[in-house]
Write a protein that holds these residues in place. Structure first.
Motif, mmCIF file in Angstrom:
data_model
loop_
_atom_site.group_PDB
_atom_site.id
_atom_site.type_symbol
_atom_site.label_atom_id
_atom_site.label_comp_id
_atom_site.label_asym_id
_atom_site.label_seq_id
_atom_site.Cartn_x
_atom_site.Cartn_y
_atom_site.Cartn_z
ATOM 1 N N LEU A 211 -7.272 1.895 -1.384
ATOM 2 C CA LEU A 211 -7.603 3.036 -0.520
ATOM 3 C C LEU A 211 -7.000 4.339 -1.037
ATOM 4 O O LEU A 211 -7.635 5.392 -1.002
ATOM 5 C CB LEU A 211 -7.102 2.768 0.903
ATOM 6 C CG LEU A 211 -7.543 3.808 1.918
ATOM 7 C CD1 LEU A 211 -8.919 3.460 2.472
ATOM 8 C CD2 LEU A 211 -6.543 3.905 3.050
ATOM 9 N N GLU B 76 0.873 -1.177 0.000
ATOM 10 C CA GLU B 76 0.000 0.000 0.000
ATOM 11 C C GLU B 76 0.910 1.226 0.000
ATOM 12 O O GLU B 76 1.918 1.250 0.712
ATOM 13 C CB GLU B 76 -0.842 0.038 1.276
ATOM 14 C CG GLU B 76 -2.029 -0.870 1.288
ATOM 15 C CD GLU B 76 -2.801 -0.714 2.596
ATOM 16 O OE1 GLU B 76 -3.570 0.241 2.727
ATOM 17 O OE2 GLU B 76 -2.622 -1.556 3.486
ATOM 18 N N LYS C 29 -12.195 1.226 -4.167
ATOM 19 C CA LYS C 29 -13.049 2.235 -3.519
ATOM 20 C C LYS C 29 -13.294 3.494 -4.361
ATOM 21 O O LYS C 29 -14.420 3.813 -4.712
ATOM 22 C CB LYS C 29 -12.458 2.649 -2.178
ATOM 23 C CG LYS C 29 -12.267 1.495 -1.203
ATOM 24 C CD LYS C 29 -11.711 1.997 0.107
ATOM 25 C CE LYS C 29 -11.204 0.870 0.976
ATOM 26 N NZ LYS C 29 -12.168 -0.191 1.262
HETATM 27 C C1 LIG Z 1 -5.755 -1.087 1.089
HETATM 28 C C2 LIG Z 1 -6.892 -2.036 0.836
HETATM 29 N N1 LIG Z 1 -6.706 -3.056 -0.018
HETATM 30 C C3 LIG Z 1 -7.710 -3.924 -0.294
HETATM 31 C C4 LIG Z 1 -8.940 -3.800 0.286
HETATM 32 C C5 LIG Z 1 -10.018 -4.772 -0.073
HETATM 33 O O1 LIG Z 1 -10.735 -4.213 -1.105
HETATM 34 P P1 LIG Z 1 -12.053 -4.909 -1.691
HETATM 35 O O2 LIG Z 1 -13.001 -5.002 -0.532
HETATM 36 O O3 LIG Z 1 -12.539 -3.987 -2.741
HETATM 37 O O4 LIG Z 1 -11.655 -6.232 -2.199
HETATM 38 C C6 LIG Z 1 -9.184 -2.763 1.185
HETATM 39 C C7 LIG Z 1 -10.510 -2.651 1.817
HETATM 40 O O5 LIG Z 1 -10.755 -1.980 2.760
HETATM 41 C C8 LIG Z 1 -8.134 -1.839 1.453
HETATM 42 O O6 LIG Z 1 -8.307 -0.804 2.274
#
Ligand SMILES: Cc1ncc(COP(=O)(O)O)c(C=O)c1O
Length: 233
Positions: free
Chosen positions: A51, A15, A77
């Protein structure tokens, strides 16, 4: 990777700024160092931008603050801003070209659903029309300034960090004080991600927020924090 030996790692997921884990902003050499390690080992670098993608940190994608190019980017998101259920993977040409000659055997019931794609396209248009990435870049320092002011108002030491409209304050306080913070926030109708066990409150306001709304919201959070953690002498 070095521990496992060369060429045993398929991919590394990062991330840009970890969100729910505390909005820690990596140092300037972090992403370039991981990129170089991936290149040395033949591993793909995947930026998880679920995110941070679409302006959250003030740039289109979070990794762009570190001047690296990932091989794949995961997004969700901000892709349709929550108005439709859609996620996507963006791949570099060097990954995409593999599938010119090889079939990617996958499929989902709602894969490339036209309604969700329409919501995503309209969201992209709004980001541009309303210059929302620039708004996040402009208001990021305001958010940090206001959180620093909260840290100065409360009786316990508190660390502030963040990038764009993603920030955290981490007051050093026992769990019962964090529970009290939850009560104080609810009474003030304030909704944010508070994690007493990790000791952080995360701020990720909408990218369309105005400076006045942001300042009012963080100051109201400050009132709740003083009520929960005590006021500075
Ligand atoms: C940084 C990050 N990656 C992945 C996800 C998972 O995403 P999704 O629910 O769209 O699969 C989230 C969900 O909160 C997230 O914050």
């Amino acid at each position: 990777m070095a521990l496992d030996g060369a060429r045993t790692t398929a991919a590394v997921f990062l991330e840009a700024v970890p969100g729910a884990n505390g909005a820690y902003v990596p140092p300037p050499d972090y992403w370039p160092t991981v990129r170089a390690a991936c290149d040395a080992d033949g591993a793909l670098l995947v930026a998880d931008e679920v995110l941070t993608g679409f302006g959250r940190t003030g740039t289109p994608f979070g990794f762009q603050h570190w001047g690296v190019t990932p091989d794949m980017i995961t997004v969700a998101k901000g892709l349709a801003s929550g108005y439709a259920t859609i996620g996507a993977v963006i791949v570099h040409e060097r990954v995409a070209s593999y599938f010119d000659a090889n079939i990617l055997a996958c499929g989902l019931t709602y894969y490339a659903h036209p309604t969700a794609c329409a919501a995503a396209l309209e969201t992209m248009k709004l980001y541009e029309d309303e210059q929302l990435y620039a708004n996040a870049a402009r208001l990021g320092p305001v958010l940090l300034r206001e959180l620093d002011a909260v840290a100065a108002r409360i009786a316990v030491p508190a660390y502030v960090r963040g990038l764009g409209l993603l920030a955290a304050i981490a007051p050093e306080a026992p769990l019962d004080r964090w529970k009290q913070l939850g009560t104080e926030l609810a009474e003030r109708r304030l909704s944010l991600h508070v994690d007493g066990k990790r000791g952080t409150a995360i701020f990720a306001p909408p990218l369309c927020i105005t400076e006045e709304e942001l300042v009012r919201g963080v100051r109201a959070f400050g009132d709740a924090a003083v009520a929960a953690f005590g006021g500075a002498a």
